[in-house]
Write a protein that holds these residues in place. Structure first.
Motif: not given
Length: 611
Positions: A159-168
């Motif tokens: 996950a990113k630094a804010d905890g959210f799992v982001r995707t391309h």
């Protein structure tokens, strides 16, 4: 009762299983060193139920039906169709040599020298590809064995630094680059720690309405607000000025203290330990676990227990209804290391830790832990604010100059105002709920706890061959551990938890992985997932005098003998055949805590502040 969506399962009697009591974990069969050790309090208290905090299952004497599971081995009554649940069925843990024999006779031998490369293999991605590409909590394929495999791709992690799992990948994005999943960093129990050979990642996702503003437009800000509000509800920190309903399009959904909203999801990859990796998580997973809430279940709704209550599950798709509002799905390694759906008896183990008074109207049976909040463990122990919206880091594990280091202190328990890890050490006197002491941890204690350093005695390894003095030895260990914790010697000079108490050596981690892989190779999951080099000493009989007991058949135990069963009450109205032997944990003793509540202090305060 609605089971969510179009999921189709069937009712199955537990009497069809080899172990109809798979909901009772192996830890519940240990001795307590005549009451000096108390691992029981970490699962069995009254506090969440008394506070009506997402739990309806008090287990420390508040319920006349359940009784006090800290003071008595009050296993469920046997039925006419089953053997007594007082017989320890967890053979892999109780008698590891039997696992070794089964492994030697199996066709699935592996090269132990290649174990590290096995840990590097990605069995998660392979399984995720089988679920199909429909976004959401289930893939919509009624027949698929992968229908409830969680919609979380390992390629989008960490996950990113804010905890959210982001995707391309547009096929995995609900809006913008958001998958909806958010990582949770929490204070672990001694169940899944690097010392226990298993480590976790935990991810939560709320339904789409929680991610939209009142006009239905996707909004990361609204989603963040809703997650923060849910955190306060689950960790019992709601204040008078907090909104009574969620934000945005979820404005009609009421906030309930201790309860998640409908269709909340949790994804739980359970990894092997690999000390070469951040957070000690190997690429390979032991299991992928998943929960989705399909029914609102409020404290006070459960019926009285009936031990013949059936299970509702689907073995092909690997899920079970936990009787408290959640569908639990589990995928575990097959003999070759590929993930497969769990079978009924394997799924019943999930119910043992993630349920309440299990069952379906009109019958139910007492299962689950009284220390979960709405059937969950991790989110209630989330670190506050941004620190807790992050990948699980196991107290900032890192390698510096070739040595494991930790980078966080011991958070205080909200009720006791004592350090959580210190409290665990004092009560279990070991690295896990079995009271087992890994070699590196023992050596550290022997180096630290000495008369020269001001302790009442030197720490010595238990002499398991001298069973007649075993309890005397262990009582001394308890005193020394209490002294060790009270003077905060378990913290480094920086105030962090000492790494030799948290992390195994390379050798210990590798041996733990090899031992578990032998369970995989033999597929003996129904005989226990915890395996040690030898039988834990807490399974050895050491009672003398008035507190002695016999085998079920009346045969006396010999000192040092492995405890395989305990006698039961043969005739009683509600508890026919139920366990009656006392644990010897005294309600008036310092080791007892019937009101332990596993919530952290907010704002986060560490033990070093009180040095």
């Amino acid at each position: 009762m609605s089971f969510g969506g179009a999921l189709k399962g069937k009712f199955i009697s537990r009497t069809t299983f080899a172990n109809p009591y798979a909901n009772i974990p192996a830890q519940c069969y240990i001795e307590t060193s005549e009451g000096a050790q108390n691992a029981c309090m970490f699962c069995h208290t009254n506090a969440p139920a008394r506070a009506r905090l997402g739990n309806n299952n008090p287990q420390a004497g508040l319920s006349s039906i359940t009784g006090n599971l800290q003071t008595t081995y009050s296993f469920a009554p046997a039925t006419q169709q089953t053997k007594s649940p007082s017989i320890n069925p967890w053979e892999n843990t109780l008698l590891p040599e039997k696992l070794e024999t089964a492994y030697q006779q199996s066709l699935n031998h592996f090269d132990e020298h290649k174990m590290l490369s096995y840990l590097e293999e990605d069995n998660w991605s392979e399984a995720y590809a089988k679920r199909g590409w429909k976004l959401g909590w289930e893939n919509g394929d009624d027949d698929s064995a992968w229908r409830l495999f969680p919609d979380l791709s390992p390629s989008d992690l960490p996950a990113k630094a804010d905890g959210f799992v982001r995707t391309h990948a547009k096929t995995r994005a609900l809006f913008a680059d958001m998958t909806g999943w958010r990582a949770i960093n929490f204070m672990p129990y001694g169940i899944f720690t690097p010392m226990s050979s298993s480590v976790s990642g935990i991810y939560i996702r709320l339904p789409k309405a929680f991610m939209q503003d009142e006009k239905g437009v996707w909004s990361e800000a609204i989603y963040t607000q809703n997650l923060d509000l849910l955190e306060r509800a689950i960790t019992d920190r709601l204040e008078a000025n907090d909104p009574k309903n969620y934000y945005g399009k979820a404005k009609e959904i009421e906030v309930h203290c201790g309860l998640y909203p409908l269709y909340t999801e949790f994804a739980h990859p359970l990894h092997y330990v690999d000390l070469r990796k951040n957070g000690t998580r190997a690429t390979r997973v032991k299991e992928i676990r998943y929960m989705v809430k399909t029914r609102m279940y409020y404290p006070g709704e459960a019926a009285e227990k009936e031990e013949d209550a059936p299970l509702y599950l689907n073995e092909k798709q690997g899920w079970i209804n936990n009787g408290a509002g959640w569908i639990l799905a589990g995928f575990i390694e097959d003999a070759k290391g590929h993930l497969r759906a769990q079978k009924g008896e394997e799924l019943m183990q999930c119910v043992g830790c993630h349920s309440d008074n299990y069952g379906f109207e009109p019958s139910s049976f007492t299962s689950g832990s009284s220390n979960t909040i709405d059937s969950t463990w991790a989110f209630p122990r989330k670190f506050p604010d941004k620190l807790g919206w992050a990948e699980m880091d196991y107290l900032v594990y890192a390698i510096k100059e070739g040595k494991a280091t930790s980078g966080r202190g011991d958070p205080l328990n909200r009720k006791t105002q004592q350090g959580e890890f210190g409290t665990f050490l004092k009560h279990v006197v070991g690295a896990n709920l079995y009271g087992v002491m890994p070699e590196n941890m023992e050596v550290f204690l022997m180096e630290t706890i000495t008369k020269e350093h001001g302790y009442i005695d030197n720490w010595r390894t238990l002499d398991l061959e001298n069973s007649s003095t075993l309890m005397e030895q262990q009582r001394l260990h308890v005193k020394l551990m209490n002294e060790f914790v009270e003077i905060k010697a378990y913290l480094t000079k920086e105030g962090f938890i000492h790494p030799r108490l948290l992390y195994p050596t390379d050798k210990e981690a590798l041996n733990g992985a090899i031992g578990y892989r032998k369970i995989v190779a033999t597929q003996r999951f129904t005989l226990g997932k915890d395996v040690f080099a030898k039988t834990p000493f807490t399974y050895r009989y050491a009672r003398v005098g008035k507190d002695t007991y016999t085998h079920l058949d009346g045969t006396p135990y010999q000192i040092g003998e492995i405890i395989t069963d305990r006698p039961v009450e043969k005739e009683a109205t509600l508890t026919q055949g139920a366990g009656i032997i006392e644990t010897l944990i005294d309600e008036n003793d310092a080791s007892y805590d019937g009101e332990y509540l596993p919530l952290l202090n907010y704002p986060l305060v560490y033990e070093q502040a009180y040095k």
